[in-house]
Design a protein around this motif. Sequence first.
Motif, short mmCIF file in Angstrom:
data_model
loop_
_atom_site.label_atom_id
_atom_site.label_comp_id
_atom_site.label_asym_id
_atom_site.label_seq_id
_atom_site.Cartn_x
_atom_site.Cartn_y
_atom_site.Cartn_z
N UNK A 183 -11.14 -14.55 -6.77
CA UNK A 183 -11.87 -13.37 -6.28
C UNK A 183 -11.04 -12.52 -5.35
N UNK A 184 -9.78 -12.36 -5.69
CA UNK A 184 -8.89 -11.60 -4.82
C UNK A 184 -8.52 -10.27 -5.48
N UNK A 185 -8.70 -9.21 -4.72
CA UNK A 185 -8.40 -7.88 -5.23
C UNK A 185 -6.99 -7.44 -4.88
N UNK A 186 -6.44 -6.60 -5.74
CA UNK A 186 -5.17 -5.94 -5.44
C UNK A 186 -5.48 -4.52 -4.97
N UNK A 187 -6.48 -3.94 -5.59
CA UNK A 187 -6.88 -2.57 -5.25
C UNK A 187 -8.05 -2.56 -4.28
N UNK A 188 -8.58 -1.35 -4.01
CA UNK A 188 -9.68 -1.20 -3.06
C UNK A 188 -10.98 -1.86 -3.55
N UNK A 189 -11.81 -2.23 -2.58
CA UNK A 189 -13.10 -2.85 -2.88
C UNK A 189 -14.13 -1.72 -3.09
N UNK A 190 -14.82 -1.72 -4.23
CA UNK A 190 -15.81 -0.66 -4.47
C UNK A 190 -16.93 -0.62 -3.43
N UNK A 191 -17.08 -1.67 -2.64
CA UNK A 191 -18.11 -1.66 -1.59
C UNK A 191 -17.62 -1.03 -0.30
N UNK A 206 -0.08 -0.38 -17.67
CA UNK A 206 0.75 0.80 -17.41
C UNK A 206 2.23 0.45 -17.51
N UNK A 207 2.99 1.33 -18.14
CA UNK A 207 4.43 1.21 -18.08
C UNK A 207 5.03 2.56 -18.45
N UNK A 208 6.23 2.82 -17.95
CA UNK A 208 6.97 4.01 -18.39
C UNK A 208 8.29 3.58 -19.02
N UNK A 209 8.35 2.28 -19.34
CA UNK A 209 9.55 1.72 -19.93
C UNK A 209 9.27 1.47 -21.42
N UNK A 262 -2.10 -6.25 -15.22
CA UNK A 262 -0.88 -7.02 -14.91
C UNK A 262 -0.73 -7.21 -13.41
N UNK A 263 -1.81 -7.01 -12.69
CA UNK A 263 -1.82 -7.18 -11.24
C UNK A 263 -0.71 -6.33 -10.59
N UNK A 264 -0.48 -5.16 -11.17
CA UNK A 264 0.55 -4.22 -10.66
C UNK A 264 1.89 -4.92 -10.44
N UNK A 265 2.17 -5.89 -11.28
CA UNK A 265 3.46 -6.57 -11.24
C UNK A 265 3.40 -7.95 -10.58
N UNK A 291 -12.97 -1.70 -14.57
CA UNK A 291 -12.92 -2.45 -13.31
C UNK A 291 -11.59 -3.16 -13.14
N UNK A 292 -11.27 -3.46 -11.89
CA UNK A 292 -10.10 -4.30 -11.65
C UNK A 292 -10.39 -5.67 -12.29
N UNK A 293 -9.49 -6.12 -13.11
CA UNK A 293 -9.69 -7.40 -13.82
C UNK A 293 -8.34 -7.99 -14.16
N UNK A 294 -8.12 -9.20 -13.70
CA UNK A 294 -6.87 -9.93 -13.96
C UNK A 294 -7.11 -11.38 -13.56
#
Length: 279
Positions: free
Chosen positions: A267-275, A235-238, A195-198, A167-170
């Motif tokens: 309760x704020x998402x960075x990605x899509x809401x599963x609902x 995730x990283x490619x560095x 990492x909240x995508x940065x 799940x999205x978790x941060x």
Amino acid sequence: MDKKITDINGSWELANGIKMPYVGLGVWKSDNGEEVINAVKWALKAGYRHIDTAAAYKNEEGVGKAIKESGVPREEIFITSKLWNDDQGYEATLKAFDKTMERLQLDVLDLYLIHWPVEGKFKDTWKAMEKLYSDGRIKAIGVSNFLKPHLEELLKDAKVKPMVDQLEFHPWLVQQELHDFCKENDIQYEAWSPLMQGKLFSQDIVNDIAEKYGKSPAQIVLRWDLQHGVITIPKSVNEKHIQSNIDIFDFELAEEDMKTIDKLNKNERIGPDPNSFDF
Ligand code: NAD
């Protein structure tokens, strides 16, 4: 269980006894060539023994190639892949799994997840997951982006309970009630976009705590995941970031610092809401 979480090779046991390493390399948006191959090899060199891919990331081939070329014995590496939404349904799942395994060049997968809870389909999909599991083709099966109502629906007639929910978790999105529900049902919680995508790097509170421990903000939040019993897949490619993201076993966050980070939850998402996702 390694309560103190001091071992880079440590893991938590899933409901069926399979060991899932604490930290994995996430490879979403890593190109299926040199980029993902290098990232996976650097990760294995740095001590990671867990890689998180998906059919939708279109880089399973690169992941499989890197694993083969790395020289690390296959049985030491925990590999997760995910079934994409278009492939849900009983027969389609069985076919999609075969394709994933061809691309990864593997005989047995460690963990296979239903990527999103596609309404009207995920229960038939789960039956195929159970078949693949009972046939010995997957060591553990689970879901991703399933909220409590999705899990309740699935559990109504599941023969095998999902062992993981990714799940999205941060720090902005904790979903404690869902976390508790997973615990009660022996479902391991796993964090995506830890990492909240940065976005994490602009959080003053995390930066202050990082300074106090002489660690990077990423290390602080990844450690916070582990101390919450959550498996994490930054995730990283560095190469430097890949190394430092797993260098989180030589310190422990004090309870007060854990709580300070907990308080960032909104309760704020960075990605899509599963609902309400529409793909
Ligand atoms: P993330 O939160 O892991 O952040 C990645 C970003 O942080 C990248 O831009 C990277 O360059 C940067 N970064 C990484 N380490 C850093 C460091 N030490 N210092 C500075 N910057 C650093 O984002 P993510 O890729 O969305 O999530 C991680 C993984 O979770 C994915 O790769 C994928 O495997 C999985 N995921 C799953 C789902 C799902 O639906 N199941 C959704 C999203 C992601």
